[in-house]
Design an enzyme around this catalytic site. Structure first.
Site, PDB file in Angstrom:
ATOM      1  N   ASP A 115       0.865  -1.105  -0.054  1.00 35.44           N
ATOM      2  CA  ASP A 115      -0.145   0.100   0.401  1.00 35.44           C
ATOM      3  C   ASP A 115       1.022   1.226  -0.107  1.00 35.44           C
ATOM      4  O   ASP A 115       1.858   1.538   1.004  1.00 35.44           O
ATOM      5  CB  ASP A 115      -1.182  -0.142   1.363  1.00 35.44           C
ATOM      6  N   VAL A 116       0.866   1.517  -1.132  1.00 36.90           N
ATOM      7  CA  VAL A 116       1.526   3.588  -1.111  1.00 36.90           C
ATOM      8  C   VAL A 116       1.170   4.259  -0.373  1.00 36.90           C
ATOM      9  O   VAL A 116       2.215   5.318   0.244  1.00 36.90           O
ATOM     10  CB  VAL A 116       1.594   3.641  -2.296  1.00 36.90           C
ATOM     11  N   ASN A 142       1.032   6.683 -10.016  1.00 34.74           N
ATOM     12  CA  ASN A 142       0.396   6.328 -10.565  1.00 34.74           C
ATOM     13  C   ASN A 142      -1.538   5.318  -9.769  1.00 34.74           C
ATOM     14  O   ASN A 142      -1.955   5.602  -9.884  1.00 34.74           O
ATOM     15  CB  ASN A 142      -0.406   5.675 -11.134  1.00 34.74           C
ATOM     16  N   TYR A 225     -12.045  12.654  -3.850  1.00 31.73           N
ATOM     17  CA  TYR A 225     -11.322  12.710  -4.635  1.00 31.73           C
ATOM     18  C   TYR A 225     -10.829  13.676  -5.279  1.00 31.73           C
ATOM     19  O   TYR A 225      -9.786  13.928  -5.420  1.00 31.73           O
ATOM     20  CB  TYR A 225     -11.866  11.613  -5.877  1.00 31.73           C
ATOM     21  N   LYS A 229      -6.991  14.979  -5.510  1.00 32.27           N
ATOM     22  CA  LYS A 229      -6.490  15.512  -6.595  1.00 32.27           C
ATOM     23  C   LYS A 229      -5.935  16.814  -6.819  1.00 32.27           C
ATOM     24  O   LYS A 229      -4.824  16.862  -7.121  1.00 32.27           O
ATOM     25  CB  LYS A 229      -7.210  14.543  -7.833  1.00 32.27           C
TER      26      LYS A 229
END
Length: 336
Positions: A115-116, A142, A225, A229
């Site tokens: 998990d990043v 990504n 989200y 972002k």
């Protein structure tokens, strides 16, 4: 409902239980297939088989979110272009299988499961690059999510609705925390580990972060989200300033609707969310198509190969004068 209607449908679904003073979409209209585009000539997408031989020969590249979608396409193309690829994903079997397939085709790859959003994963992916290939030259950050349902789990909407995107007053901590952890914190922790190694090498490098058109504009129904972002783009600009003196270029790409498994699954959740709300009319987005979608006879989404072409260009030496850019790879969505 087709995938190209995702932007409109999410906003409709998230607002469906809220009274609105403006109704732009009726239930019947929401189920009507979109009309054909207005153009007289369609633009053909770049072939998924296209690549530039030896462009990254001898270079080592980390790609997070390598199991599916754009990350999978990027790993395959980068390997064909000569890169040593460290693929990272929390989908263990799917990620390993994809990287093994690339290796069988002659690619030089390693897979890291994790998990990043966790320091251990980010440190391990950089260590793997150095231990196996001696250095790290490029990174494509990504990995990303739109909701809090683990991508490897089947959807059970009644049990998981607290994990799905929703307007702020209905959004849960679980949904918010998951999106922020993977998209914003995951990008930060990935960059931190990557930049430590690049600075130590004192030989330059390049990083591309994957944002979204929702990281460039406001958008309804997906607050976590959108916020995450925007954070990706803020991190991109900030780091580009700090690391230009080290010869490290940092940019982001920001796409609109793209034909990936994440978007496909989001559409499934949208349909379930709308059905649960009784398909009530609601305030929706005034604009749903990019310029190229509006013109295309099938109103097609962008393809992963189209997005990856820009990502790899920005990592390559051809983009030597580009840093701090938050590029709208959105088919003209933000142009009007």
């Amino acid at each position: 409902m087709e995938r190209r209607d995702l932007l409109k449908a999410i906003a409709m679904a998230s607002a469906a239980t809220t009274a609105s003073g403006l109704s732009l979409t009726t239930p019947a209209q929401a189920q009507t297939p979109a009309r054909r585009g207005i153009g007289v000539h369609d633009i053909s997408p770049v072939s998924p088989d296209y690549f530039i031989p030896d462009r990254f020969k001898g270079k080592t590249m980390i790609i997070t979110g390598c199991a599916r979608g754009m990350g999978a396409v990027a790993a395959q193309r980068a390997a064909r272009e000569g890169a040593n690829v460290i693929g990272v994903d929390w989908l263990d079997k799917e990620g390993a299988d994809h990287m093994n397939a690339i290796a069988k085709a002659g690619g030089s790859v390693e897979f890291v499961h994790g998990d990043v959003g966790e320091n251990e994963t980010c440190d391990k992916m950089v260590k793997t690059a150095v231990d196996r290939f001696g250095r790290l030259d490029y990174a494509l950050n990504n990995a990303g999510v739109m909701d809090a349902i683990f991508p490897g789990d089947p959807i059970d909407y009644d049990k998981q609705k607290n994990l799905v995107f929703a307007q702020v007053h209905e959004a849960t901590d679980e949904y918010w925390d998951a999106c922020i952890k993977t998209n914003a914190t995951g990008t930060f922790k990935s960059m931190r580990a990557e930049l430590k190694q690049m600075v130590a090498q004192n030989d330059g490098g390049a990083i591309v972060n994957v944002g979204s058109v929702t990281g460039l504009i406001g958008f309804g129904g997906t607050p976590a989200y959108v916020a995450s972002k925007h954070a990706v783009n803020g991190l991109t600009r900030s780091a580009a300033i700090d690391y230009a003196a080290y010869g490290i270029r940092i940019n982001s790409v920001n796409m609109a609707n793209t034909a990936t498994p994440m978007v496909e699954r989001a559409m499934q959740l949208v349909r379930m969310k709308m059905a649960a709300a009784g398909n009530q009319p609601s305030m929706s987005m005034l604009k749903t198509d990019s310029l190229l979608q509006a013109a295309d006879s099938h109103k097609r989404d962008s393809t992963p190969a189209e997005q990856v072409a820009v990502m790899l260009f920005l990592l390559s030496d051809e983009a030597s004068n580009l840093t701090g850019g938050t590029y709208a790879t959105d088919g003209g969505y933000t142009a009007y």
